[in-house]
Design an enzyme around this catalytic site. Structure first.
Site, PDB file in Angstrom:
ATOM      1  CE  LYS A  93      -2.352  -1.092   3.819  1.00  0.00           C
ATOM      2  NZ  LYS A  93      -1.891  -2.454   4.152  1.00  0.00           N
ATOM      3  NE  ARG A 146       5.815  -1.313  10.753  1.00  0.00           N
ATOM      4  CZ  ARG A 146       4.676  -1.106  10.098  1.00  0.00           C
ATOM      5  NH1 ARG A 146       4.677  -0.421   8.971  1.00  0.00           N
ATOM      6  NH2 ARG A 146       3.541  -1.576  10.550  1.00  0.00           N
ATOM      7  NE  ARG A 163       7.152  -3.392   6.513  1.00  0.00           N
ATOM      8  CZ  ARG A 163       5.869  -3.071   6.541  1.00  0.00           C
ATOM      9  NH1 ARG A 163       5.283  -2.596   5.455  1.00  0.00           N
ATOM     10  NH2 ARG A 163       5.156  -3.268   7.623  1.00  0.00           N
ATOM     11  NE  ARG A 181       1.261  -5.528  11.225  1.00  0.00           N
ATOM     12  CZ  ARG A 181       2.292  -5.252  10.427  1.00  0.00           C
ATOM     13  NH1 ARG A 181       3.443  -5.885  10.563  1.00  0.00           N
ATOM     14  NH2 ARG A 181       2.177  -4.348   9.494  1.00  0.00           N
ATOM     15  NE  ARG A 205      -4.809  -1.728   9.041  1.00  0.00           N
ATOM     16  CZ  ARG A 205      -3.632  -1.121   8.826  1.00  0.00           C
ATOM     17  NH1 ARG A 205      -3.491   0.171   9.000  1.00  0.00           N
ATOM     18  NH2 ARG A 205      -2.598  -1.832   8.437  1.00  0.00           N
TER      19      ARG A 205
END
Ligand code: AMP
Length: 206
Positions: free
Chosen positions: A13, A149, A120, A160, A85
């Site tokens: 995104k 992160r 990531r 998640r 969301r």
């Protein structure tokens, strides 16, 4: 034109939003960035949710995103990434008379999501995102200096994805019924995904 970027965590995104910003010059409003900024404040109520991979309460995020969307730079249009969301959040936009013209729904296989999120990394100096699993690091970028992160750790990633399936994916149906949904295959490499988004947007605007 008001655009919502939708999709599971790790769908791309943020990367696709960066392309859209170049195309439309609208502000990019990422709910996750707003929450991370909020989480840096002392005695905030959001960090604990984020670190567990849970959504922060609707009332909290609706207040933060709502006031951001009322800023003058959003008048012509915006690229809203990671909001809504939940159905409650989608209804909030409608109630506030903030129209959603297009929802770009990036569809990505679950295996690819885990792969992308676990690889990531961010350069803390520039904010640039890299992926150790899916790309070669450009010359001059020191792998050792990149950071992960906290919510990209495997156990939080699983949470998640579960939250996405339960609480977030019903929003797809909400926008399908309102005829604003654009489904895009988010599995290929970024250049190809951006190409599909560009093509789909062109069709909508014709
Ligand atoms: P993201 O960077 O979009 O993956 O968001 C990071 C975290 O911020 C999420 O895991 C949630 O804890 C929180 N968050 C972001 N957007 C929302 C939202 N629309 N509703 C509730 N929590 C959110």
């Amino acid at each position: 034109m008001n655009i919502v970027m939708f999709g599971p965590p790790g769908a791309g995104k943020g990367s696709v939003s960066a392309f859209l910003v170049g195309e439309f010059s609208y502000p990019h409003i990422a709910a996750g960035d707003i929450i991370r900024e909020e989480a840096r404040k002392p005695q905030n109520k959001v960090r604990a949710y984020m670190e567990k991979g849970e959504l922060v309460p609707d009332t909290v995020i609706m207040q933060l995103v709502g006031s951001r969307l009322r800023q003058p730079d959003c008048r012509e249009g915006f690229i809203l990434d990671g909001f809504p969301r939940t159905i409650v959040q989608a209804e909030f936009l409608e109630r506030q008379r903030i129209p959603v013209d297009i929802v770009i729904n990036l569809e990505v296989d679950e295996d690819a999501i885990v792969d992308r999120l676990s690889g990531r990394r961010m350069d803390p100096k520039t904010g640039q995102i890299y992926n150790l699993n899916t790309m070669e690091l450009p010359e001059g970028v020191d792998r050792e200096k990149l950071v992960q992160r906290p919510d990209d750790k495997p156990e939080v990633i699983r949470k998640r994805i579960e939250v996405y399936k339960k609480q977030t994916s019903p929003v797809i149906e909400y926008y399908r019924e309102r005829n604003v949904l654009l489904n895009i295959d988010g599995n290929p490499e970024l250049g190809q995904v951006v190409g599909s988004v560009r093509e789909a947007l062109q069709k909508v605007r014709e």
